[in-house]
Design an enzyme around this catalytic site. Sequence first.
Site, PDB file in Angstrom:
ATOM      1  N   SER A  13      -5.240  -0.316   3.790  1.00 45.75           N
ATOM      2  CA  SER A  13      -5.721  -1.474   3.026  1.00 45.75           C
ATOM      3  C   SER A  13      -5.592  -2.756   3.827  1.00 45.75           C
ATOM      4  O   SER A  13      -4.520  -3.053   4.360  1.00 45.75           O
ATOM      5  CB  SER A  13      -4.885  -1.674   1.757  1.00 45.75           C
ATOM      6  OG  SER A  13      -4.938  -0.552   0.956  1.00 45.75           O
ATOM      7  N   HIS A  47     -11.387  -1.408   0.798  1.00 46.74           N
ATOM      8  CA  HIS A  47     -11.630  -0.235   1.647  1.00 46.74           C
ATOM      9  C   HIS A  47     -13.129  -0.043   1.797  1.00 46.74           C
ATOM     10  O   HIS A  47     -13.818   0.196   0.813  1.00 46.74           O
ATOM     11  CB  HIS A  47     -11.079   1.033   0.986  1.00 46.74           C
ATOM     12  CG  HIS A  47      -9.600   1.129   1.002  1.00 46.74           C
ATOM     13  ND1 HIS A  47      -8.927   2.102   1.662  1.00 46.74           N
ATOM     14  CD2 HIS A  47      -8.665   0.345   0.444  1.00 46.74           C
ATOM     15  CE1 HIS A  47      -7.630   1.932   1.501  1.00 46.74           C
ATOM     16  NE2 HIS A  47      -7.452   0.861   0.763  1.00 46.74           N
ATOM     17  N   HIS A  89      -7.510   8.331  -1.313  1.00 42.24           N
ATOM     18  CA  HIS A  89      -6.162   8.438  -1.869  1.00 42.24           C
ATOM     19  C   HIS A  89      -6.128   9.479  -2.972  1.00 42.24           C
ATOM     20  O   HIS A  89      -7.091   9.626  -3.732  1.00 42.24           O
ATOM     21  CB  HIS A  89      -5.733   7.087  -2.454  1.00 42.24           C
ATOM     22  CG  HIS A  89      -5.682   5.983  -1.456  1.00 42.24           C
ATOM     23  ND1 HIS A  89      -6.771   5.204  -1.158  1.00 42.24           N
ATOM     24  CD2 HIS A  89      -4.665   5.529  -0.676  1.00 42.24           C
ATOM     25  CE1 HIS A  89      -6.434   4.313  -0.238  1.00 42.24           C
ATOM     26  NE2 HIS A  89      -5.171   4.491   0.081  1.00 42.24           N
ATOM     27  N   TYR A 134      -4.469   9.207  -5.636  1.00 38.23           N
ATOM     28  CA  TYR A 134      -4.515   8.546  -6.954  1.00 38.23           C
ATOM     29  C   TYR A 134      -5.937   8.213  -7.403  1.00 38.23           C
ATOM     30  O   TYR A 134      -6.175   7.896  -8.562  1.00 38.23           O
ATOM     31  CB  TYR A 134      -3.643   7.278  -6.976  1.00 38.23           C
ATOM     32  CG  TYR A 134      -4.076   6.175  -6.032  1.00 38.23           C
ATOM     33  CD1 TYR A 134      -5.207   5.410  -6.286  1.00 38.23           C
ATOM     34  CD2 TYR A 134      -3.348   5.895  -4.891  1.00 38.23           C
ATOM     35  CE1 TYR A 134      -5.611   4.407  -5.421  1.00 38.23           C
ATOM     36  CE2 TYR A 134      -3.735   4.899  -4.019  1.00 38.23           C
ATOM     37  CZ  TYR A 134      -4.866   4.152  -4.290  1.00 38.23           C
ATOM     38  OH  TYR A 134      -5.258   3.179  -3.424  1.00 38.23           O
ATOM     39  N   GLU A 135      -6.887   8.269  -6.485  1.00 38.31           N
ATOM     40  CA  GLU A 135      -8.275   8.021  -6.879  1.00 38.31           C
ATOM     41  C   GLU A 135      -8.858   9.224  -7.617  1.00 38.31           C
ATOM     42  O   GLU A 135      -9.955   9.135  -8.169  1.00 38.31           O
ATOM     43  CB  GLU A 135      -9.131   7.740  -5.645  1.00 38.31           C
ATOM     44  CG  GLU A 135      -8.820   6.407  -4.975  1.00 38.31           C
ATOM     45  CD  GLU A 135      -9.643   6.209  -3.708  1.00 38.31           C
ATOM     46  OE1 GLU A 135     -10.774   5.716  -3.798  1.00 38.31           O
ATOM     47  OE2 GLU A 135      -9.151   6.571  -2.626  1.00 38.31           O
ATOM     48  N   ALA A 192      -0.682   0.038   4.549  1.00 36.71           N
ATOM     49  CA  ALA A 192       0.036  -1.080   3.960  1.00 36.71           C
ATOM     50  C   ALA A 192       1.060  -0.472   3.017  1.00 36.71           C
ATOM     51  O   ALA A 192       0.728   0.458   2.277  1.00 36.71           O
ATOM     52  CB  ALA A 192      -0.932  -1.959   3.185  1.00 36.71           C
ATOM     53  N   MET A 251       1.392   4.883  -0.742  1.00 37.88           N
ATOM     54  CA  MET A 251       0.635   5.873  -1.513  1.00 37.88           C
ATOM     55  C   MET A 251      -0.345   6.676  -0.640  1.00 37.88           C
ATOM     56  O   MET A 251      -1.321   7.215  -1.136  1.00 37.88           O
ATOM     57  CB  MET A 251      -0.148   5.170  -2.620  1.00 37.88           C
ATOM     58  CG  MET A 251       0.692   4.277  -3.512  1.00 37.88           C
ATOM     59  SD  MET A 251      -0.334   3.306  -4.621  1.00 37.88           S
ATOM     60  CE  MET A 251       0.845   2.092  -5.219  1.00 37.88           C
ATOM     61  N   SER A 252      -0.087   6.707   0.655  1.00 36.43           N
ATOM     62  CA  SER A 252      -1.043   7.391   1.543  1.00 36.43           C
ATOM     63  C   SER A 252      -0.287   8.063   2.680  1.00 36.43           C
ATOM     64  O   SER A 252       0.879   8.396   2.549  1.00 36.43           O
ATOM     65  CB  SER A 252      -2.036   6.370   2.102  1.00 36.43           C
ATOM     66  OG  SER A 252      -1.358   5.441   2.935  1.00 36.43           O
ATOM     67  N   ASN A 308       4.931  -6.120   1.341  1.00 34.83           N
ATOM     68  CA  ASN A 308       5.767  -6.684   0.270  1.00 34.83           C
ATOM     69  C   ASN A 308       7.069  -5.915   0.282  1.00 34.83           C
ATOM     70  O   ASN A 308       7.133  -4.800   0.814  1.00 34.83           O
ATOM     71  CB  ASN A 308       5.075  -6.495  -1.088  1.00 34.83           C
ATOM     72  CG  ASN A 308       4.750  -5.035  -1.352  1.00 34.83           C
ATOM     73  OD1 ASN A 308       3.731  -4.518  -0.887  1.00 34.83           O
ATOM     74  ND2 ASN A 308       5.612  -4.350  -2.068  1.00 34.83           N
ATOM     75  N   HIS A 343      -2.339  -6.308  -5.742  1.00 34.44           N
ATOM     76  CA  HIS A 343      -3.117  -5.683  -4.662  1.00 34.44           C
ATOM     77  C   HIS A 343      -3.721  -6.753  -3.759  1.00 34.44           C
ATOM     78  O   HIS A 343      -3.796  -6.580  -2.536  1.00 34.44           O
ATOM     79  CB  HIS A 343      -4.209  -4.791  -5.260  1.00 34.44           C
ATOM     80  CG  HIS A 343      -5.061  -4.110  -4.219  1.00 34.44           C
ATOM     81  ND1 HIS A 343      -4.537  -3.229  -3.298  1.00 34.44           N
ATOM     82  CD2 HIS A 343      -6.390  -4.201  -3.942  1.00 34.44           C
ATOM     83  CE1 HIS A 343      -5.515  -2.802  -2.497  1.00 34.44           C
ATOM     84  NE2 HIS A 343      -6.643  -3.368  -2.871  1.00 34.44           N
TER      85      HIS A 343
HETATM   86  N1  HPA Z   1       4.596   0.560  -3.077  1.00 35.29           N
HETATM   87  C1  HPA Z   1       3.666   1.502  -2.851  1.00 35.29           C
HETATM   88  N2  HPA Z   1       2.572   1.280  -2.151  1.00 35.29           N
HETATM   89  C2  HPA Z   1       2.400   0.070  -1.627  1.00 35.29           C
HETATM   90  C3  HPA Z   1       3.312  -0.961  -1.813  1.00 35.29           C
HETATM   91  C4  HPA Z   1       4.484  -0.701  -2.575  1.00 35.29           C
HETATM   92  O1  HPA Z   1       5.349  -1.565  -2.801  1.00 35.29           O
HETATM   93  N3  HPA Z   1       2.828  -2.054  -1.153  1.00 35.29           N
HETATM   94  C5  HPA Z   1       1.657  -1.673  -0.582  1.00 35.29           C
HETATM   95  N4  HPA Z   1       1.391  -0.400  -0.859  1.00 35.29           N
END
Ligand code: HPA
Length: 270
Positions: free
Chosen positions: A28, A59, A81, A83-84, A111, A209-210, A233, A245
């Site tokens: 991302s 994306h 992903h 989750y998609e 990310a 998440m990837s 973050n 996001h």
């Molecule tokens: N958690 C999961 N996935 C993420 C995060 C997070 O804090 N930041 C960016 N992708």
Amino acid sequence: MYDKVMESVRYIEEKINLKPEIGVILGSGLGNLTDTLENKQYLDYKDIPNFPQSTVKGHQGRLVFGLLNGVKVLFMQGRFHYYEGYSMKEVTYPVYVMKMLGIKNLIVTNACGGINTSFEPGTLMLINDFINLMGTNPLIGENDERFGPRFPDMSEPYDLKLIEKARDAASELGIDCKEGVYAGFMGPYYETASEIVMIGRMGADAVGMSTVPETIVANYLGMKVLGIACITNMATGIQTVKHSHERVVEIAQKASVKLCSLVTKIIETI
Ligand code: HPA
């Protein structure tokens, strides 16, 4: 699956007159890493037979072929992903295609959230291992020995020599690059504070998440993997502000300047 992958590969080889040696999966907000590529050629995922499509904001869905300091590279701009709603086989489909295109080294970027409190937003982390918390994995099901073994080794999912090269490249460029363990969570929600405490105790330095599915399949296929995580973050409970996001993409875009010079330098040395 094998025949589908080969159909995608044949289509790509017909359209593109460059045989990539290195593959890069962009996370991302990291899509502009392709800016410095020369002799660029594009293929939209939607035009490639059997290829899944990308749905997340930030994306793009295309393959970008080109030369990075003379090295033939294939960038995946936009990944799939779990989750998609894609199956794990779909999430990792492009890795199979890369392998069959002849790619031996794969750089996976993402990310993610920082758990290790010595990190801060914008930190780059070389991934030295993963913890799979996605509740499944892409190798479940019948095995096709043409791709890889039934029980693949996963003792060095991120190639130690590539990590060393990345470490050297970072120090040459004066980029402060951390190292640590990436935990792959299913998403799409940002984890709860208690989940982050749990993951931290398990030994994870970052969570996202990837990356884990692609890393598993690349190892299974006998490819060497380098993982570079961009901490956008601090994870829930460590950071007090709520996640967004947009903010993740914004920080990733800022950090992508560093990531871009790092990836370029690493590719020169592979
Ligand atoms: N958690 C999961 N996935 C993420 C995060 C997070 O804090 N930041 C960016 N992708």
